[in-house]
Design a protein around this motif. Structure first.
Motif, short mmCIF file in Angstrom:
data_model
loop_
_atom_site.label_atom_id
_atom_site.label_comp_id
_atom_site.label_asym_id
_atom_site.label_seq_id
_atom_site.Cartn_x
_atom_site.Cartn_y
_atom_site.Cartn_z
N PHE A 103 0.84 -1.20 0.00
CA PHE A 103 0.00 0.00 0.00
C PHE A 103 0.87 1.25 0.00
CE2 PHE A 103 -2.53 -3.22 2.25
CZ PHE A 103 -3.73 -3.17 1.55
N ASP A 104 0.64 2.16 -0.93
CA ASP A 104 1.23 3.48 -0.89
C ASP A 104 0.18 4.44 -0.36
OD1 ASP A 104 3.88 3.16 -1.86
OD2 ASP A 104 3.08 2.85 -3.87
N CYS A 105 0.45 5.05 0.77
CA CYS A 105 -0.53 5.93 1.42
C CYS A 105 -0.03 7.37 1.35
CB CYS A 105 -0.73 5.50 2.88
SG CYS A 105 -1.13 3.75 3.09
N PRO A 106 -0.42 8.11 0.32
CA PRO A 106 0.08 9.48 0.14
C PRO A 106 -0.44 10.46 1.17
CG PRO A 106 -1.61 9.00 -1.48
CD PRO A 106 -1.34 7.71 -0.76
N SER A 107 -1.54 10.13 1.82
CA SER A 107 -2.11 11.04 2.81
C SER A 107 -2.52 10.24 4.05
CB SER A 107 -3.32 11.78 2.22
OG SER A 107 -4.31 10.86 1.81
N TYR A 108 -2.99 10.96 5.05
CA TYR A 108 -3.40 10.32 6.29
C TYR A 108 -4.67 9.49 6.10
CZ TYR A 108 -5.01 9.75 11.09
OH TYR A 108 -5.45 9.22 12.26
N LEU A 109 -4.67 8.29 6.66
CA LEU A 109 -5.85 7.43 6.62
C LEU A 109 -6.46 7.38 8.01
CD1 LEU A 109 -4.60 4.36 4.53
CD2 LEU A 109 -6.26 6.08 3.82
N ASN A 110 -7.76 7.62 8.11
CA ASN A 110 -8.43 7.50 9.40
C ASN A 110 -9.02 6.10 9.56
OD1 ASN A 110 -10.99 7.43 8.06
ND2 ASN A 110 -11.01 9.67 8.00
N GLN A 111 -9.61 5.85 10.70
CA GLN A 111 -10.11 4.50 10.98
C GLN A 111 -11.24 4.09 10.03
OE1 GLN A 111 -10.51 3.56 15.06
NE2 GLN A 111 -11.86 1.82 14.75
N ASP A 112 -12.13 5.01 9.71
CA ASP A 112 -13.22 4.69 8.78
C ASP A 112 -12.68 4.28 7.41
OD1 ASP A 112 -15.14 5.17 10.68
OD2 ASP A 112 -15.46 7.26 10.07
N GLN A 113 -11.66 4.99 6.94
CA GLN A 113 -11.07 4.67 5.64
C GLN A 113 -10.37 3.31 5.66
OE1 GLN A 113 -8.77 8.32 5.41
NE2 GLN A 113 -9.99 9.01 3.65
N LEU A 114 -9.69 3.01 6.76
CA LEU A 114 -9.02 1.72 6.87
C LEU A 114 -10.03 0.59 6.97
CD1 LEU A 114 -5.93 2.29 9.18
CD2 LEU A 114 -5.93 1.51 6.82
N ASN A 115 -11.14 0.83 7.67
CA ASN A 115 -12.19 -0.19 7.76
C ASN A 115 -12.76 -0.51 6.38
OD1 ASN A 115 -12.06 -0.58 10.54
ND2 ASN A 115 -13.53 1.04 10.97
N ILE A 116 -12.94 0.53 5.56
CA ILE A 116 -13.46 0.32 4.20
C ILE A 116 -12.41 -0.39 3.34
CG2 ILE A 116 -14.21 1.49 2.09
CD1 ILE A 116 -15.32 3.72 3.87
N LEU A 117 -11.16 0.06 3.45
CA LEU A 117 -10.08 -0.52 2.65
C LEU A 117 -9.89 -2.02 2.94
CD1 LEU A 117 -7.63 -0.19 0.74
CD2 LEU A 117 -6.28 0.43 2.76
N LEU A 118 -10.01 -2.41 4.21
CA LEU A 118 -9.74 -3.79 4.60
C LEU A 118 -11.01 -4.60 4.85
CD1 LEU A 118 -6.71 -3.19 6.99
CD2 LEU A 118 -6.67 -3.89 4.58
N LYS A 119 -12.14 -4.11 4.38
CA LYS A 119 -13.39 -4.84 4.57
C LYS A 119 -13.32 -6.22 3.91
CE LYS A 119 -18.38 -4.59 3.72
NZ LYS A 119 -19.48 -3.82 3.06
N ASP A 120 -13.68 -7.25 4.67
CA ASP A 120 -13.68 -8.66 4.21
C ASP A 120 -12.29 -9.19 3.92
OD1 ASP A 120 -16.48 -8.76 4.34
OD2 ASP A 120 -16.69 -7.98 2.31
N VAL A 121 -11.24 -8.44 4.29
CA VAL A 121 -9.87 -8.92 4.10
C VAL A 121 -9.39 -9.57 5.39
CG1 VAL A 121 -7.49 -8.25 3.65
CG2 VAL A 121 -9.35 -7.14 2.40
N GLN A 122 -8.98 -10.82 5.30
CA GLN A 122 -8.45 -11.52 6.47
C GLN A 122 -6.96 -11.22 6.56
OE1 GLN A 122 -10.11 -15.43 5.22
NE2 GLN A 122 -11.13 -15.43 7.21
N ILE A 123 -6.66 -10.11 7.20
CA ILE A 123 -5.31 -9.56 7.21
C ILE A 123 -4.30 -10.51 7.85
CG2 ILE A 123 -5.48 -8.35 9.43
CD1 ILE A 123 -4.00 -6.88 6.20
N GLU A 124 -4.76 -11.41 8.71
CA GLU A 124 -3.84 -12.32 9.39
C GLU A 124 -3.28 -13.40 8.48
OE1 GLU A 124 -8.05 -13.83 10.39
OE2 GLU A 124 -7.01 -11.93 10.01
#
Length: 203
Positions: free
Chosen positions: A22-43
């Motif tokens: 992930f290239d994150c050019p700006s600040y990501l808040n919790q709502d944005q991260l929740n949307i970005l990783l929705k249904d993603v099993q990050i583990e």
């Protein structure tokens, strides 16, 4: 756009990807991260986050740890105090720039000699070029150097190798680019990397 990126991310994971960058050019808040990783099993995947400021660095680190204690992730940011204080080291090397290798490895050695026991993750992002033999020999030589460092420092580094391609070496012909990247990808595969990232053939 987190929603669009989430759709692309899920498509990639459904088709066998187990590593994301992930290239994150700006600040990501919790709502944005929740949307970005929705249904993603990050583990179950490895993620590498390139952030632009200390605030994002600390926030994403805490977010991922809270989301899953088993998640494997790397967060990198140049010129950051947070990076120096973290238990991760992210090192970027350009295959045909020997000065970058010498400087980066010297900094790594100085860092490890001070806090080898505190470093849990080391990720090498190596930018490959057109030279088939150089790509293979440089990465393999780096792995041998790290083995020697482990013996000297009496520690286990467990380095993670992310190989990618310099998009500047690609031309305007999609067919030529496909041939060029096929050769580079083969040289990368022969070094047994943990991840290989290829740019689009069209520029």
């Amino acid at each position: 756009n987190p929603k669009t990126d989430n759709s692309f991310l899920l498509h990639a994971l459904e088709n066998g990807a187990d590593y994301v960058h992930f290239d994150c050019p700006s600040y990501l808040n919790q709502d944005q991260l929740n949307i970005l990783l929705k249904d993603v099993q990050i583990e179950f995947i490895t993620s590498h986050w390139q952030v632009q400021n200390d605030e994002s660095f600390q926030f994403i680190k805490n977010y991922l740890k809270d989301k899953s204690q088993k998640a494997t992730f790397f967060i990198s940011q140049l010129h950051s105090e947070q990076l120096a204080l973290s238990n991760s080291r992210c090192i970027s090397l350009v295959i045909y720039n020997t000065e970058s290798w010498g400087k980066a490895l010297s900094q790594l050695l100085a860092s490890l000699s001070k806090a080898a026991s505190q470093v849990e993750n080391i990720i090498f992002t190596i930018i490959l070029g057109n030279d088939f033999i150089l790509n293979i020999s440089a990465v393999r030589a780096l792995k041998l150097v790290l083995v020697k460092l482990e013996l000297v420092l009496q520690t286990t580094l467990n380095p993670y190798f992310e190989l990618t391609v310099d998009p500047n070496i690609l031309g305007n012909s999609i067919h030529s680019n496909l041939i060029r990247m096929s050769s580079i990808a083969l040289s990368a595969a022969l070094t047994n990397p943990d991840a290989l990232i290829l740019p689009p053939a069209y520029q």
